[in-house]
Design an enzyme around this catalytic site. Structure first.
Site, short mmCIF file in Angstrom:
data_model
loop_
_atom_site.label_atom_id
_atom_site.label_comp_id
_atom_site.label_asym_id
_atom_site.label_seq_id
_atom_site.Cartn_x
_atom_site.Cartn_y
_atom_site.Cartn_z
N TYR A 45 -83.24 -15.85 -60.14
CA TYR A 45 -83.34 -15.60 -61.57
C TYR A 45 -84.68 -15.00 -61.94
O TYR A 45 -85.61 -14.97 -61.13
CB TYR A 45 -83.08 -16.90 -62.36
CG TYR A 45 -84.22 -17.90 -62.37
CD1 TYR A 45 -84.53 -18.64 -61.23
CD2 TYR A 45 -84.98 -18.12 -63.51
CE1 TYR A 45 -85.57 -19.57 -61.24
CE2 TYR A 45 -86.02 -19.05 -63.54
CZ TYR A 45 -86.31 -19.77 -62.40
OH TYR A 45 -87.34 -20.68 -62.41
N LEU B 138 -94.65 -19.45 -56.06
CA LEU B 138 -94.04 -18.26 -56.65
C LEU B 138 -95.15 -17.27 -57.01
O LEU B 138 -96.20 -17.67 -57.54
CB LEU B 138 -93.26 -18.63 -57.92
CG LEU B 138 -92.46 -17.44 -58.46
CD1 LEU B 138 -91.25 -17.15 -57.59
CD2 LEU B 138 -92.02 -17.68 -59.90
N GLU C 230 -98.67 -25.42 -57.22
CA GLU C 230 -98.51 -24.80 -58.54
C GLU C 230 -97.94 -25.84 -59.49
O GLU C 230 -97.75 -27.00 -59.11
CB GLU C 230 -97.59 -23.58 -58.44
CG GLU C 230 -96.22 -23.89 -57.85
CD GLU C 230 -95.36 -22.67 -57.57
OE1 GLU C 230 -95.53 -21.64 -58.24
OE2 GLU C 230 -94.49 -22.77 -56.68
N LYS D 57 -87.48 -16.68 -56.09
CA LYS D 57 -87.23 -17.36 -57.36
C LYS D 57 -85.77 -17.81 -57.45
O LYS D 57 -84.96 -17.22 -58.16
CB LYS D 57 -87.61 -16.44 -58.53
CG LYS D 57 -87.83 -17.18 -59.83
CD LYS D 57 -88.56 -16.29 -60.82
CE LYS D 57 -88.65 -16.88 -62.21
NZ LYS D 57 -89.26 -18.19 -62.31
N1 PDD Z 1 -91.00 -20.09 -64.30
N2 PDD Z 1 -94.24 -20.95 -60.47
C1 PDD Z 1 -93.01 -21.43 -60.68
C2 PDD Z 1 -92.51 -22.52 -59.80
C3 PDD Z 1 -92.22 -20.91 -61.73
O1 PDD Z 1 -90.99 -21.38 -61.92
C4 PDD Z 1 -92.75 -19.88 -62.56
C5 PDD Z 1 -91.96 -19.26 -63.69
C6 PDD Z 1 -94.06 -19.43 -62.31
C7 PDD Z 1 -94.71 -18.34 -63.14
O2 PDD Z 1 -94.13 -17.08 -62.86
P1 PDD Z 1 -94.11 -15.94 -63.98
O3 PDD Z 1 -95.51 -15.76 -64.42
O4 PDD Z 1 -93.58 -14.75 -63.26
O5 PDD Z 1 -93.23 -16.42 -65.10
C8 PDD Z 1 -94.76 -19.97 -61.25
C9 PDD Z 1 -90.14 -19.54 -65.32
C10 PDD Z 1 -90.86 -19.09 -66.54
C11 PDD Z 1 -89.04 -20.53 -65.61
O6 PDD Z 1 -88.53 -21.10 -64.67
O7 PDD Z 1 -88.65 -20.71 -66.78
#
Ligand code: PDD
Length: 286
Positions: free
Chosen positions: A32, A206, A182, A150
């Site tokens: 996703y 991620l 993270e 992801k």
């Molecule tokens: N989550 N690390 C994890 C485990 C994440 O699920 C996410 C993003 C990030 C940040 O990635 P980005 O900057 O590309 O959004 C880091 C999304 C927002 C979610 O699951 O809703």
């Protein structure tokens, strides 16, 4: 009622359907992306599509037929749902082979499922939480070893958020072998003096699209960036901390495992980075 997208069709959300045999439902065999919308425009769209392509490649999953039309689909959903501020959720799964089987279906026969929907969040940018900051707890990171992909396997991140909630906090930072990987759904940072410290990229985290942009903006603003692992003890001693993600942008952290950082209010580096990120992203939005 929202209009959502399923495999080529724009439908009212109550009429959108995916098979009970869909592999994302049975096996979490799906990936996703979440792209934020400000002023009715998409933030970091190209980065999200590039990461989606990488996730698909790493899992040997076919690109959905509409892959090259993703920008149009995002824009159409923003328009149909009048989204000024919010997010667009996109999911691709390996599709439905009409039964349950661990073995991947033949990609010539079984096509990926592509679903997108909008989430309207007025006030996403001018979020009062950014003026207050987040309280986080630390928990063990027991996720699988390919966190750079992801996938929709979000049970442990959900459990982490629930553990935080139970402890009267907002989120959890995940710790593996003594070092922070993270946040449950965001990348984690600490600030010491003028230096921003965040874990180096690997399969352990991620590769945040917001992370990449924020580190670039920080360097452009003459802030020092160090990409390395840090412990919870080091974080508790930091001047500031923050997280980044597409849905929170840059969000200050003011407490870790009950220890207040600095004076317990959002720090100046985090606050400034949030402003820079929002300004620059708005300018570059498409
Ligand atoms: N989550 N690390 C994890 C485990 C994440 O699920 C996410 C993003 C990030 C940040 O990635 P980005 O900057 O590309 O959004 C880091 C999304 C927002 C979610 O699951 O809703």
């Amino acid at each position: 009622m929202r209009t959502v997208y399923v495999n080529g069709d724009y439908l009212p959300e109550t009429e959108a359907k995916v098979s009970i045999f869909d592999r994302s439902f049975l096996m979490a065999d799906g990936v996703y992306e979440v792209t934020s919308v400000l002023d009715g425009k998409l933030i970091d769209f190209d980065g999200h599509v590039a990461r989606l392509e990488r996730s698909l490649n790493e899992l040997d999953m076919e690109k959905p037929e509409a892959f090259d039309d993703l920008l149009d689909i995002h824009r159409k959903l923003v328009a149909l749902n009048n989204i000024e501020e919010g997010m667009i959720y996109l999911q691709v799964s390996r599709g439905s082979a009409g039964d349950r089987d661990f073995v991947f279906p033949d990609p010539e026969v079984t096509k990926p499922t592509l679903v997108l929907f909008t989430q309207s969040k007025p006030g996403l940018a001018d979020n009062p939480t950014a003026r207050k900051g987040l309280k986080v707890i630390s928990i063990e990171d027991i996720r699988w070893g390919r966190r750079d992909i992801k996938t929709v396997q979000l049970l442990y991140p959900s459990m982490g958020k629930m553990m935080a909630k139970k402890a009267g906090c907002d989120d959890a930072w995940l710790v593996e072998d003594g070092f922070v990987t993270e946040g449950t759904s965001n990348n984690a940072y600490i600030v010491k003096g003028n230096k921003i410290i965040t874990r180096q990229l690997s399969n352990d985290i991620l590769h945040g699209i917001t992370r990449a942009a924020v580190l670039r903006f920080a360097q452009e603003a003459q802030m020092e960036v160090e990409e390395r692992s840090f412990t919870i003890d080091e974080a508790k001693e930091a001047d500031e901390a923050f997280i980044t993600s597409a849905s929170t942008f840059v969000m200050p952290v003011v407490e870790i495992d009950g220890a207040a950082l600095g004076d317990g209010t959002p720090g100046s580096v985090s606050t400034r980075l949030r402003e820079i990120y929002l300004d620059e992203s708005r300018k570059a939005a498409i």
